[in-house]
Design an enzyme around this catalytic site. Structure first.
Site, mmCIF file in Angstrom:
data_model
loop_
_atom_site.group_PDB
_atom_site.id
_atom_site.type_symbol
_atom_site.label_atom_id
_atom_site.label_comp_id
_atom_site.label_asym_id
_atom_site.label_seq_id
_atom_site.Cartn_x
_atom_site.Cartn_y
_atom_site.Cartn_z
ATOM 1 N N CYS A 2 -24.833 -35.008 38.464
ATOM 2 C CA CYS A 2 -25.774 -35.427 37.425
ATOM 3 C C CYS A 2 -25.293 -36.725 36.791
ATOM 4 C CB CYS A 2 -25.914 -34.354 36.343
ATOM 5 S SG CYS A 2 -26.487 -32.762 36.954
ATOM 6 N N GLY A 31 -29.141 -38.142 40.270
ATOM 7 C CA GLY A 31 -29.962 -36.946 40.188
ATOM 8 C C GLY A 31 -31.425 -37.282 40.111
ATOM 9 N N ASN A 105 -22.353 -32.950 33.168
ATOM 10 C CA ASN A 105 -22.226 -33.265 34.591
ATOM 11 C C ASN A 105 -21.008 -32.523 35.115
ATOM 12 O OD1 ASN A 105 -22.135 -34.448 37.160
ATOM 13 N ND2 ASN A 105 -20.967 -36.215 36.425
ATOM 14 N N GLY A 106 -21.214 -31.653 36.092
ATOM 15 C CA GLY A 106 -20.097 -30.902 36.654
ATOM 16 C C GLY A 106 -20.507 -29.491 37.012
ATOM 17 N N TYR A 262 -19.513 -41.906 47.913
ATOM 18 C CA TYR A 262 -20.969 -41.777 47.997
ATOM 19 C C TYR A 262 -21.708 -41.904 46.673
ATOM 20 C CZ TYR A 262 -25.524 -39.500 48.762
ATOM 21 O OH TYR A 262 -26.859 -39.217 48.802
#
Length: 508
Positions: A2, A31, A105-106, A262
């Site tokens: 995210c 996201g 985020n995670g 990435y």
């Protein structure tokens, strides 16, 4: 994976929503399932807009006009836990105590234990399957223990310090307390990224402050003094001061190496490591691997990247091999990133909608395609077939990352081992599965060195998808089996078909 952001403007008459919207556009690559913004206005009133879809689709002009206030929190999401339901779009909000908004985020690895605690001991209702809602309520419960009418910075530090001992896994968090200010913190190992910066207010009085998942956001919005939030550090930005404290110092600091491979934009810098430079060096080392494997049988005519992430590595690889670099695929930029799309069949269909092979760059040539990684193999297989369809004689395939053989538990949606094409398979097995004449994988030591050379202070990275070693510990085989069942494509499709739960306090 995210993207999160948070902004506090020094001038209370200014609206934060415009730049929060820009921040989410700059983080859209992280996201594409959902997006949301919550702002705080006069007398601590909160205003929210969130829902499934791209940033441009969720936020209409009418909705943006309703998001008043000089501070706010933003989020873009693709689901690694929970479901793709509209109700799980972030940021999340809980009214007690004090009115808390949080974007995360995670991924938490002890979510079952936390859910049980919140239900049986804290008596806090959890409305969704999202681990982010658990994180929010753990923080809220810790603040509730103060019993105060109004809290201060020390109370927040104490609440997050307790959270660090309770919540296991990876998390980069931006939060907002109604009428008080912003909070940013990272997990104690620094697995997920978070940066912080400031700029002089346009009013000339004071500073604006911002958090974001990547430095590119702060660069684009003219913030300066940009720095990484340290692992285990909490930064509190109130209307009158910035207070920060590193509450936990772990022996092992391990940023996720897949950010550099990435996820992150090439113009970002994460933990002092320029993403673009790291990818260039990946190309250098990958070229050495190709030379080592092919030796005297080197018959490659041209190097072609799979756009976009692999371009830097492919460019440097071609230079090292002394081969021409060509753009052989034309990309439709209005189709999302296939790796983060839910559903195998959707990913397969979208590869051909997203890329078109140009026959003049392939016909009668032995081509080396370069991609950032090979995950499920769906995209690679389709791309290789596209190259053959337009006349390529041989198709070699090089991955800037090592073979992905293990599930990720820290926020990347590739946990099902049976869906990973390299899991339990040799390189030749992978070649056969994706239809390549030969596959070249980066060596793990070379990948780590490509990142570490730009910041020698970071000696360890989270490389669990390559070696199965989970830096936080406590990841059992039973947990991995549960994740495999919960996050497989078939399970996701079943949950997506379930009835939607209520999305609370959402502005439509």
């Amino acid at each position: 994976m995210c993207g999160v952001s948070a902004l506090l403007l020094a001038d209370p008459s200014q609206a934060a929503v415009g730049e929060l919207l820009e921040s989410l556009g700059l983080l859209q690559h992280r996201g594409q399932d959902a997006a949301g913004i919550v702002t705080c206005g006069h007398k601590g009133r909160l205003f929210q807009c969130k829902g499934n879809g791209l940033v441009r689709d969720v936020f209409t002009p009418q909705r943006l006009m309703a998001l008043t206030g000089n501070m706010g929190v933003g989020h873009v999401r693709y689901p690694t836990a929970g479901t793709p339901a509209d109700s799980e779009a972030q940021p999340f909000y809980v009214n007690s105590p004090y009115g808390i908004v949080m974007a995360h985020n995670g991924n938490l690895t002890n979510d079952s234990e936390l859910r049980h605690f919140l239900d049986y001991d804290a008596h806090r209702h959890i409305n969704t399957d999202s681990d982010s809602e658990l994180l929010l309520n753990i923080f809220a419960n810790n603040l509730q223990k103060t019993g105060k009418f109004r809290i201060n910075e020390q109370d927040i530090f104490s609440a997050v310090e307790s959270l660090y001992s309770e919540c296991h896994g990876a998390y980069a968090v931006t939060a907002m307390l109604a009428g008080f200010g912003l909070i940013g913190f990272r997990d104690t190992h620094g697995i997920r990224p978070l940066v912080f910066g400031r700029r002089k207010s346009l009013s000339g009085k004071g500073y604006d402050y911002m958090f974001a998942s990547e430095s590119v956001v702060l660069d684009a919005l003219d913030f300066t003094d940009i720095e990484d939030v340290q692992p285990g550090e909490v930064i509190i930005v109130s209307k009158s001061a910035v207070t920060r404290r590193r509450l936990v110092v772990e022996n092992t600091i391990a940023p996720c190496i897949f950010e550099y491979v990435y996820f992150a934009r090439p113009d970002s810098t994460i933990d002092g490591i320029p993403v673009y430079n790291a990818r260039l060096d990946m190309g250098v080392k990958l070229a050495r691997k190709v030379k080592q494997v092919l030796g005297d049988q080197m018959d490659i005519d041209v190097v072609i990247p799979v756009p976009d992430t692999s371009r830097a590595a492919a460019l440097q690889l071609s230079h090292e091999l002394g081969l021409p670099y060509r753009e052989g695929f034309n990309k439709n930029r209005y189709v999302g990133r296939t790796f983060i799309m839910p559903g195998q069949e959707m990913r397969r269909k979208n590869v051909r909608r997203k890329l078109n092979a140009m026959p003049t760059e392939f016909k009668d040539l032995n081509v080396l395609l370069v991609d950032d990684s090979i995950v499920r193999g769906t995209t690679s297989q389709e791309i290789i077939q596209m190259a053959r369809d337009v006349g390529a004689k041989k198709v070699y395939f090089a991955s800037a990352a090592p073979a992905i053989r293990f599930p990720n538990v820290y926020g990347i949606d590739m946990p099902s081992m049976k869906e990973l094409v390299a899991s339990g398979n040799s390189d030749s097995d992978v070649s056969a599965a994706i239809g390549a004449d030969r596959v070249f994988f980066q060596d793990l030591d070379d990948l780590v060195d490509s990142c570490r050379k730009f910041n020698p202070q970071i000696t360890t990275f989270d490389t669990s998808v390559f070696d199965g070693k989970y830096v936080t510990g406590g990841v059992s085989s039973e947990y991995l089996q549960k994740l495999e069942e919960r996050r497989s494509d078939s399970s996701k499709q079943k949950r997506a078909a379930d009835n939607e739960v209520i999305g609370l306090h959402n502005y439509k």
